[in-house]
Design a protein around this motif. Structure first.
Motif, PDB file in Angstrom:
ATOM      1  N   SER A   1      80.959  -9.361  21.692  1.00  0.00           N
ATOM      2  CA  SER A   1      79.759 -10.049  22.142  1.00  0.00           C
ATOM      3  C   SER A   1      79.367 -11.184  21.198  1.00  0.00           C
ATOM      4  O   SER A   1      79.010 -12.283  21.635  1.00  0.00           O
ATOM      5  CB  SER A   1      78.620  -9.034  22.266  1.00  0.00           C
TER       6      SER A   1
ATOM      7  N   SER B   1      65.034   5.075  29.415  1.00  0.00           N
ATOM      8  CA  SER B   1      64.681   4.196  30.538  1.00  0.00           C
ATOM      9  C   SER B   1      63.582   4.796  31.380  1.00  0.00           C
ATOM     10  O   SER B   1      63.060   4.141  32.265  1.00  0.00           O
ATOM     11  CB  SER B   1      65.877   3.996  31.451  1.00  0.00           C
TER      12      SER B   1
ATOM     13  N   ARG C   1      70.909 -10.556  25.787  1.00  0.00           N
ATOM     14  CA  ARG C   1      70.550 -11.619  26.724  1.00  0.00           C
ATOM     15  C   ARG C   1      69.180 -11.433  27.379  1.00  0.00           C
ATOM     16  O   ARG C   1      68.602 -12.384  27.878  1.00  0.00           O
ATOM     17  CB  ARG C   1      71.611 -11.725  27.825  1.00  0.00           C
TER      18      ARG C   1
ATOM     19  N   HIS D   1      61.957   0.110  24.897  1.00  0.00           N
ATOM     20  CA  HIS D   1      62.942   0.058  25.970  1.00  0.00           C
ATOM     21  C   HIS D   1      63.495  -1.353  26.156  1.00  0.00           C
ATOM     22  O   HIS D   1      62.778  -2.274  26.524  1.00  0.00           O
ATOM     23  CB  HIS D   1      62.289   0.556  27.283  1.00  0.00           C
TER      24      HIS D   1
ATOM     25  N   ASN E   1      69.531  -4.398  29.737  1.00  0.00           N
ATOM     26  CA  ASN E   1      70.971  -4.594  29.627  1.00  0.00           C
ATOM     27  C   ASN E   1      71.398  -5.948  30.203  1.00  0.00           C
ATOM     28  O   ASN E   1      71.093  -6.226  31.349  1.00  0.00           O
ATOM     29  CB  ASN E   1      71.626  -3.454  30.425  1.00  0.00           C
TER      30      ASN E   1
ATOM     31  N   LYS F   1      81.554 -14.072  21.763  1.00  0.00           N
ATOM     32  CA  LYS F   1      81.178 -14.718  23.022  1.00  0.00           C
ATOM     33  C   LYS F   1      79.954 -15.619  22.821  1.00  0.00           C
ATOM     34  O   LYS F   1      79.911 -16.757  23.274  1.00  0.00           O
ATOM     35  CB  LYS F   1      80.843 -13.592  24.009  1.00  0.00           C
TER      36      LYS F   1
ATOM     37  N   VAL G   1      74.084  -2.330  34.742  1.00  0.00           N
ATOM     38  CA  VAL G   1      73.246  -1.302  34.120  1.00  0.00           C
ATOM     39  C   VAL G   1      74.053  -0.031  33.860  1.00  0.00           C
ATOM     40  O   VAL G   1      73.864   0.652  32.851  1.00  0.00           O
ATOM     41  CB  VAL G   1      72.054  -0.977  35.055  1.00  0.00           C
TER      42      VAL G   1
ATOM     43  N   LYS H   1      79.864 -19.657  23.138  1.00  0.00           N
ATOM     44  CA  LYS H   1      78.925 -20.357  24.035  1.00  0.00           C
ATOM     45  C   LYS H   1      77.870 -21.144  23.253  1.00  0.00           C
ATOM     46  O   LYS H   1      76.885 -21.611  23.823  1.00  0.00           O
ATOM     47  CB  LYS H   1      78.215 -19.350  24.943  1.00  0.00           C
TER      48      LYS H   1
ATOM     49  N   ASN I   1      61.765  -0.516  35.420  1.00  0.00           N
ATOM     50  CA  ASN I   1      62.657   0.366  36.179  1.00  0.00           C
ATOM     51  C   ASN I   1      62.003   0.958  37.424  1.00  0.00           C
ATOM     52  O   ASN I   1      62.701   1.389  38.342  1.00  0.00           O
ATOM     53  CB  ASN I   1      63.193   1.487  35.284  1.00  0.00           C
TER      54      ASN I   1
HETATM   55  N1  CAA Z   1      77.151 -10.551  24.953  1.00  0.00           N
HETATM   56  C1  CAA Z   1      77.620 -11.790  24.993  1.00  0.00           C
HETATM   57  N2  CAA Z   1      77.991 -12.403  26.110  1.00  0.00           N
HETATM   58  C2  CAA Z   1      77.876 -11.716  27.254  1.00  0.00           C
HETATM   59  C3  CAA Z   1      77.369 -10.409  27.300  1.00  0.00           C
HETATM   60  C4  CAA Z   1      77.003  -9.825  26.085  1.00  0.00           C
HETATM   61  N3  CAA Z   1      76.529  -8.581  26.014  1.00  0.00           N
HETATM   62  N4  CAA Z   1      77.369  -9.970  28.573  1.00  0.00           N
HETATM   63  C5  CAA Z   1      77.855 -10.978  29.317  1.00  0.00           C
HETATM   64  N5  CAA Z   1      78.174 -12.022  28.526  1.00  0.00           N
HETATM   65  C6  CAA Z   1      78.834 -13.253  28.874  1.00  0.00           C
HETATM   66  C7  CAA Z   1      79.773 -13.087  30.043  1.00  0.00           C
HETATM   67  O1  CAA Z   1      81.000 -12.594  29.624  1.00  0.00           O
HETATM   68  C8  CAA Z   1      79.876 -14.479  30.578  1.00  0.00           C
HETATM   69  O2  CAA Z   1      80.853 -15.181  29.868  1.00  0.00           O
HETATM   70  P1  CAA Z   1      82.005 -16.038  30.647  1.00  0.00           P
HETATM   71  O3  CAA Z   1      81.233 -17.113  31.351  1.00  0.00           O
HETATM   72  O4  CAA Z   1      82.872 -16.543  29.557  1.00  0.00           O
HETATM   73  O5  CAA Z   1      82.649 -15.065  31.560  1.00  0.00           O
HETATM   74  C9  CAA Z   1      78.529 -15.064  30.201  1.00  0.00           C
HETATM   75  O6  CAA Z   1      77.882 -14.161  29.326  1.00  0.00           O
HETATM   76  C10 CAA Z   1      77.641 -15.192  31.377  1.00  0.00           C
HETATM   77  O7  CAA Z   1      76.463 -15.766  30.890  1.00  0.00           O
HETATM   78  P2  CAA Z   1      75.846 -17.001  31.611  1.00  0.00           P
HETATM   79  O8  CAA Z   1      74.629 -17.388  30.855  1.00  0.00           O
HETATM   80  O9  CAA Z   1      76.872 -18.020  31.863  1.00  0.00           O
HETATM   81  O10 CAA Z   1      75.515 -16.306  33.006  1.00  0.00           O
HETATM   82  P3  CAA Z   1      74.190 -15.883  33.612  1.00  0.00           P
HETATM   83  O11 CAA Z   1      73.272 -17.049  33.626  1.00  0.00           O
HETATM   84  O12 CAA Z   1      74.534 -15.198  34.882  1.00  0.00           O
HETATM   85  O13 CAA Z   1      73.535 -14.806  32.641  1.00  0.00           O
HETATM   86  C11 CAA Z   1      72.833 -12.565  32.588  1.00  0.00           C
HETATM   87  C12 CAA Z   1      74.021 -13.507  32.540  1.00  0.00           C
HETATM   88  C13 CAA Z   1      71.823 -12.950  31.492  1.00  0.00           C
HETATM   89  C14 CAA Z   1      73.327 -11.159  32.321  1.00  0.00           C
HETATM   90  C15 CAA Z   1      72.141 -12.693  33.992  1.00  0.00           C
HETATM   91  O14 CAA Z   1      73.090 -12.465  34.992  1.00  0.00           O
HETATM   92  C16 CAA Z   1      70.977 -11.768  34.187  1.00  0.00           C
HETATM   93  O15 CAA Z   1      69.869 -12.050  33.773  1.00  0.00           O
HETATM   94  N6  CAA Z   1      71.213 -10.633  34.896  1.00  0.00           N
HETATM   95  C17 CAA Z   1      70.177  -9.633  35.174  1.00  0.00           C
HETATM   96  C18 CAA Z   1      70.382  -8.470  34.249  1.00  0.00           C
HETATM   97  C19 CAA Z   1      69.264  -7.476  34.340  1.00  0.00           C
HETATM   98  O16 CAA Z   1      68.477  -7.432  35.254  1.00  0.00           O
HETATM   99  N7  CAA Z   1      69.188  -6.600  33.331  1.00  0.00           N
HETATM  100  C20 CAA Z   1      68.195  -5.547  33.314  1.00  0.00           C
HETATM  101  C21 CAA Z   1      68.755  -4.349  33.985  1.00  0.00           C
HETATM  102  S1  CAA Z   1      67.671  -2.991  33.967  1.00  0.00           S
HETATM  103  C22 CAA Z   1      67.921  -2.255  32.503  1.00  0.00           C
HETATM  104  O17 CAA Z   1      68.750  -2.580  31.744  1.00  0.00           O
HETATM  105  C23 CAA Z   1      66.953  -1.169  32.199  1.00  0.00           C
HETATM  106  C24 CAA Z   1      67.429   0.191  32.364  1.00  0.00           C
HETATM  107  O18 CAA Z   1      66.941   1.025  31.642  1.00  0.00           O
HETATM  108  C25 CAA Z   1      68.294   0.624  33.445  1.00  0.00           C
END
Ligand code: CAA
Length: 541
Positions: free
Chosen positions: A53, A124, A152, A145, A148, A56, A241, A60, A196
């Motif tokens: 990560s 959660s 990010r 909390h 995921n 990555k 998730v 970026k 959640n």
């Molecule tokens: N670390 C570093 N990079 C990561 C990563 C991490 N942990 N996870 C993904 N990436 C990378 C990917 O590999 C991808 O890289 P490539 O383009 O090289 O493939 C890149 O990040 C994607 O990032 P972008 O900014 O280009 O893409 P995006 O704008 O779609 O952002 C995101 C990604 C921030 C995850 C976005 O899709 C998002 O906001 N998703 C919603 C996630 C969400 O709702 N999370 C909460 C879930 S609920 C929860 O977690 C609570 C629970 O208790 C259940």
């Protein structure tokens, strides 16, 4: 009692998808991190995930290569509990979402953890009060909390248990801020807290639709991602998730809150097959190849309406149970799940009366208790919306904020932090209206424009909302609209200054008077999300 300034070492228990991410966030913020899991191979895998990560993030250009190296060097892997927590100032627990497992871990930790240290659980949904009672420090125990992927997602819900001391919550909030996240305080220890309670029923409803064959997975993901403009499709999000996590959260809600939260058969099937999502290589989608292939135009109004109705019903319940307010729910879901608008606002836009009807129809058709209309939703529908009529001090803005930081200065804050303050037609309308207000206010002699958060002044037009609009003409219209509104800044009869901290791209770089280069690494201090006491004009819906 541990003070925030005394915190040097954070022990993270559990090196899975949340644990490794939380450890990474802490290490990136300069803390020493002890990462612990029950087996050598689990800790190693979490450590490798952090390394991946960080690489990555550096690739970026979100962080420098040096910052990545330094963060990794601050993480020490452990299997032995005593070694992991013996010198810790704070423990953040992120082990599997099962009450019994967590209780065992806390009993173990209690034996070796310094007396003044604070314990935070990343549960959660489970009861913070119940978990705290297995320790001898329930007043130094709270929920933190994360979402995921933690590196990010902006939000941290800071949850008070029944015994948590006020000082513990304050330290947890300061720690979340030091982690460069935005804390939102959750006062009521109720299953699923805020985010959640919205997201998990949303994902479950998506599964119900597949189970009862009213839509396919790709149709639903197309509707959620491209029509509703969420960052991920509902199933794509489930895979992110972890379907086992969603399932455990639902099981707990089912047990505590009742039949409305019964897991859908399709979700059960996927969990039984151990298709847990991205982390296991297969979930709803297969992650061997390119991952989810979601069509852009397969969504229908019916799907969207049903999902929005289910979310609105949950907002109603949270409000009626005094867990939160529509404004805080919206803010938390935008920061925790990257929604372009909060669920209460989305529901208001569709119209609550229509959503009540949808729920009643689905209730009749299926006889399932999850469609029973919540009292809070009925009340909000009668009041003209969740955000309708709840303010009497003028105008409500949801995409921007107006402040008066000093005499004669009117400040417009672009307030879409979860979307890097990107520009949408709604934001432009509000900006236009804010300029009207400031221009006609005799006490205002200059205008300051800034963005919230420390990543972006504004990352330009919101391309997701553009991609989701079927008409290319709408993108052209947005651009014209932007030129007109921002053009007003040049003609304003007073100085306009842009305070730029972070990205200023595309439309977000439209000169007020002159273009300033964004300064890298120049961070604004982040405030917790609380009702704001500074001057705030609100627009009635
Ligand atoms: N670390 C570093 N990079 C990561 C990563 C991490 N942990 N996870 C993904 N990436 C990378 C990917 O590999 C991808 O890289 P490539 O383009 O090289 O493939 C890149 O990040 C994607 O990032 P972008 O900014 O280009 O893409 P995006 O704008 O779609 O952002 C995101 C990604 C921030 C995850 C976005 O899709 C998002 O906001 N998703 C919603 C996630 C969400 O709702 N999370 C909460 C879930 S609920 C929860 O977690 C609570 C629970 O208790 C259940």
């Amino acid at each position: 009692m541990m003070e925030f300034d005394d915190i040097e070492t954070v022990a993270v228990l559990g090196a899975g998808s949340m644990g490794h991410g939380i450890a990474e966030v802490a290490a990136l913020s300069g803390f020493e991190v002890n990462l612990r899991d029950v087996k050598e191979e689990f800790v190693q895998s979490g450590y490798d995930d952090i390394e991946w990560s960080l690489e990555k993030l550096a690739e970026k250009e979100r962080i420098t290569d040096d910052a990545a190296d330094d963060a990794l060097a601050r993480v020490t892997p452990y299997v032995d509990v005593e070694a992991a927590v013996g010198d810790a100032d704070v423990v953040i627990e992120a082990v599997p979402e099962k009450m019994e497992i967590k209780k065992e871990v806390f009993a173990d930790v209690e034996e070796h953890l310094p007396e003044e240290a604070i314990i935070a659980t990343n549960t959660s949904s489970l009861s913070i009060t119940e978990l705290s009672e297995v320790t001898e420090r329930p007043e130094r125990f709270c929920g933190m909390h994360f979402f995921n992927p933690p590196v990010r997602m902006q939000l941290v819900e800071v949850i008070s248990g029944g015994h948590t001391a006020k000082e513990t919550l304050e330290v947890a909030e300061e720690l979340a801020e030091a982690f460069d996240r935005t804390p939102v305080r959750v006062h009521k220890d109720s299953p699923g807290f805020i985010v959640n309670r919205i997201l998990v029923p949303l994902m479950n409803e998506a599964c119900w639709m597949v189970s009862d064959k009213s839509a396919t997975m790709r149709e639903i993901d197309s509707a959620t991602k491209f029509d509703m403009g969420l960052p991920m499709g509902a199933f794509e999000l489930g895979d992110q998730v972890g379907n086992d996590v969603t399932y455990h959260v639902l099981e707990y809600m089912h047990e505590v809150l009742g039949e409305a939260y019964e897991p859908a058969p399709y979700l059960e099937e996927v969990v039984e097959d151990e298709r847990y999502g991205k982390k296991t290589g297969e979930g709803f989608y297969d992650y061997d190849g390119d991952g989810p292939d979601i069509p852009t135009d397969a969504g229908t109004d019916e799907i969207e309406h049903r999902l929005v109705a289910v979310m609105a019903n949950e907002v109603g319940t949270l409000v009626a149970e005094d867990v939160s307010t529509p404004a805080d729910i919206d803010e938390a879901v935008m920061l925790g799940a990257g929604f372009p608008d909060g669920p209460a606002k989305i529901a208001d836009e569709v119209g609550l009366e229509a959503l009540v009807e949808t729920l009643e129809e689905l209730g009749e058709e299926t006889g399932h208790p999850r469609f029973e209309v919540s009292e809070g939703l009925r009340e909000a529908a009668a009041a003209g919306g969740f955000h309708g009529g709840d303010d009497d001090d003028g105008v409500e803005f949801t995409n921007i904020e107006i402040r008066r930081p000093g005499d004669m200065v009117g400040q417009i804050v672009l307030d879409r932090e979860a979307r890097m303050n990107t520009i949408t037609p709604d934001l432009l309308d509000e900006f236009d209206e804010a300029l009207d207000l400031l221009e006609t206010d005799d006490e205002i002699r200059s205008v300051l424009v800034t963005g919230t958060g420390d990543r972006a002044f504004s990352a330009g037009a919101d391309v997701t909302s553009m991609a989701s609009s079927a008409e290319p003409l709408e993108a052209i219209e947005l651009s014209r609209h932007g030129q007109r509104v921002f053009g007003r800044l040049e003609k304003l009869g007073m100085p306009v200054v842009a305070g730029i901290d972070g990205f200023a791209l595309g439309g977000g770089a439209a000169d007020p008077h002159r273009r300033l280069r964004p300064r890298q690494g120049d961070r604004l201090h982040r405030r917790p999300v609380r009702p704001r006491d500074d001057v705030r004009l609100r627009r009635r819906q």
